[in-house]
Design an enzyme around this catalytic site. Structure first.
Site, mmCIF file in Angstrom:
data_model
loop_
_atom_site.group_PDB
_atom_site.id
_atom_site.type_symbol
_atom_site.label_atom_id
_atom_site.label_comp_id
_atom_site.label_asym_id
_atom_site.label_seq_id
_atom_site.Cartn_x
_atom_site.Cartn_y
_atom_site.Cartn_z
ATOM 1 N N ASN A 91 0.874 -1.172 0.000
ATOM 2 C CA ASN A 91 0.000 0.000 0.000
ATOM 3 C C ASN A 91 0.915 1.227 0.000
ATOM 4 O O ASN A 91 1.473 1.582 1.033
ATOM 5 C CB ASN A 91 -0.888 -0.036 1.256
ATOM 6 C CG ASN A 91 -1.678 1.245 1.446
ATOM 7 O OD1 ASN A 91 -1.768 2.078 0.546
ATOM 8 N ND2 ASN A 91 -2.271 1.405 2.628
ATOM 9 N N LYS A 133 0.215 4.242 -0.271
ATOM 10 C CA LYS A 133 -0.383 5.464 0.305
ATOM 11 C C LYS A 133 -0.094 6.651 -0.614
ATOM 12 O O LYS A 133 0.004 6.465 -1.829
ATOM 13 C CB LYS A 133 0.106 5.686 1.740
ATOM 14 C CG LYS A 133 -0.049 4.424 2.586
ATOM 15 C CD LYS A 133 0.069 4.654 4.055
ATOM 16 C CE LYS A 133 -0.086 3.310 4.776
ATOM 17 N NZ LYS A 133 -0.132 3.424 6.217
ATOM 18 N N HIS A 178 -9.554 1.201 4.579
ATOM 19 C CA HIS A 178 -8.291 1.379 5.313
ATOM 20 C C HIS A 178 -8.534 2.317 6.501
ATOM 21 O O HIS A 178 -9.330 3.257 6.403
ATOM 22 C CB HIS A 178 -7.216 1.954 4.389
ATOM 23 C CG HIS A 178 -5.868 1.948 5.017
ATOM 24 N ND1 HIS A 178 -5.467 2.918 5.912
ATOM 25 C CD2 HIS A 178 -4.845 1.061 4.934
ATOM 26 C CE1 HIS A 178 -4.247 2.618 6.334
ATOM 27 N NE2 HIS A 178 -3.847 1.502 5.759
ATOM 28 N N GLU A 187 -6.961 4.719 7.632
ATOM 29 C CA GLU A 187 -6.758 6.153 7.342
ATOM 30 C C GLU A 187 -7.980 6.735 6.637
ATOM 31 O O GLU A 187 -8.336 7.899 6.840
ATOM 32 C CB GLU A 187 -5.469 6.333 6.512
ATOM 33 C CG GLU A 187 -4.236 6.139 7.387
ATOM 34 C CD GLU A 187 -3.015 5.573 6.686
ATOM 35 O OE1 GLU A 187 -2.925 5.647 5.446
ATOM 36 O OE2 GLU A 187 -2.126 5.049 7.394
ATOM 37 N N GLU A 230 -5.759 -5.049 10.402
ATOM 38 C CA GLU A 230 -4.732 -4.050 10.674
ATOM 39 C C GLU A 230 -5.067 -3.306 11.964
ATOM 40 O O GLU A 230 -5.874 -2.371 11.950
ATOM 41 C CB GLU A 230 -4.667 -3.035 9.526
ATOM 42 C CG GLU A 230 -4.292 -3.639 8.194
ATOM 43 C CD GLU A 230 -3.652 -2.613 7.271
ATOM 44 O OE1 GLU A 230 -2.533 -2.864 6.819
ATOM 45 O OE2 GLU A 230 -4.254 -1.555 7.022
ATOM 46 N N GLY A 285 2.125 2.140 10.800
ATOM 47 C CA GLY A 285 3.085 3.234 10.662
ATOM 48 C C GLY A 285 3.755 3.629 11.972
ATOM 49 O O GLY A 285 4.413 4.663 12.049
ATOM 50 N N SER A 289 3.090 -2.298 10.381
ATOM 51 C CA SER A 289 4.534 -2.364 10.633
ATOM 52 C C SER A 289 5.164 -3.718 10.310
ATOM 53 O O SER A 289 6.065 -4.170 11.011
ATOM 54 C CB SER A 289 4.849 -1.937 12.071
ATOM 55 O OG SER A 289 4.428 -0.589 12.285
HETATM 56 P P1 PGA Z 1 2.624 0.154 7.706
HETATM 57 O O1 PGA Z 1 1.186 0.401 7.022
HETATM 58 O O2 PGA Z 1 3.156 -1.122 7.122
HETATM 59 O O3 PGA Z 1 3.444 1.365 7.288
HETATM 60 O O4 PGA Z 1 2.404 0.072 9.158
HETATM 61 C C1 PGA Z 1 0.298 -0.663 6.822
HETATM 62 C C2 PGA Z 1 -0.962 -0.142 6.178
HETATM 63 O O5 PGA Z 1 -1.351 0.996 6.482
HETATM 64 O O6 PGA Z 1 -1.588 -0.837 5.359
#
Ligand code: PGA
Length: 251
Positions: free
Chosen positions: A9, A11, A95, A97, A167, A173, A212
């Site tokens: 992803n 982003k 997601h 976010e 998640e 993140g 992560s």
């Molecule tokens: P990350 O993000 O691996 O940077 O923690 C995962 C995601 O948001 O899908």
């Protein structure tokens, strides 16, 4: 059969030049036939060039969001049929976010999931609890509600053509990964919930872990029984990391 998958992803990262470097390196690192599915979910403006770069290889591509509407006066939105024009095989929906920063609730996420499937695109449905919800002891309740909204609108059969990504929001993140056992416990709970309605659909369902995931923790996460791969944010922007995570699926 249950598919094992690693999906990146990106982003809101990238540029034409950076994407080219990244995809060239990924394509070079992931040659050869494989049963696992490797995917990159990229920002909309790059779909054309990503399709062009990947069309003859073995890495699939997709988007990170889509509109729940088919077409119309929805300034700034992108429909499922537009994603089809670029042969997207997957799209991320719900997601965290999108849920927290753009106010997408369970009902909207369910509509997006349906819009994707109607267009023949496999939704990667993201679910997960916040730190506060975990501390309050309501993780399972939150996850049950997130799945129930989709189940009500789309039905159990829809999970034949969907991927779930668990998640935990507190792990995204932050560098704080759920332990393999923490992730396994919730992912087993998710599968058991689906199995209550249809055990063969539950057996075949791909459930990813995200939050992560890095090259140095992927092997132990992917070794868990109900973790069928990962949804990767930050580490999907670094070719060597992403390739190593993809390879970790084979251990
Ligand atoms: P990350 O993000 O691996 O940077 O923690 C995962 C995601 O948001 O899908």
């Amino acid at each position: 059969m249950r598919i094992r998958m690693v999906a990146g992803n990106w982003k809101m990262h990238g540029s034409l030049a950076e994407n080219k470097r990244l995809l060239d390196a990924i394509a070079a690192g992931l040659t050869g036939a494989h049963e696992e599915h490797f995917v990159v979910c990229v920002p909309y403006p790059y779909l054309f060039s990503v399709q062009d770069a990947l069309k003859s290889g073995n890495v699939a591509w997709g988007a990170q969001n889509l509109s729940q509407y088919e077409k119309g006066a929805y300034t700034g939105e992108v429909s499922a049929s537009m994603l089809n024009d670029f042969a997207c095989r997957y799209v991320i929906v719900g997601h965290s976010e999108r849920r927290t920063l753009f106010n997408e609730n369970n009902a909207v996420v369910a509509e997006k999931y349906v819009a994707a499937q109607r267009a023949g695109i496999t939704p990667i449905l993201c679910i997960g609890e916040t730190l506060q919800q975990r501390e309050d002891g309501i993780t399972e309740k939150v996850i049950t509600e997130q799945i129930a909204a989709v189940m009500q609108l789309a039905g159990i059969e829809s999970f034949k053509n969907a991927i779930i990504a668990y998640e935990p929001v507190w792990a995204i993140g932050t560098g704080k990964t759920a332990t393999p056992q923490q992730a396994q416990d919730i992912q087993a709970f998710i599968r058991a919930g689906i199995a209550q309605q249809n055990s063969s659909i539950a057996d075949d369902l791909t459930i990813l872990y995200g939050g992560s995931v890095k090259a140095n923790n992927a092997v132990e996460l992917f070794a868990m029984q109900d973790i069928d791969g990962g949804l990767i944010g930050g580490a999907s922007l670094v070719a060597e990391e992403f390739i190593a995570i993809c390879r970790a699926l084979r251990h």
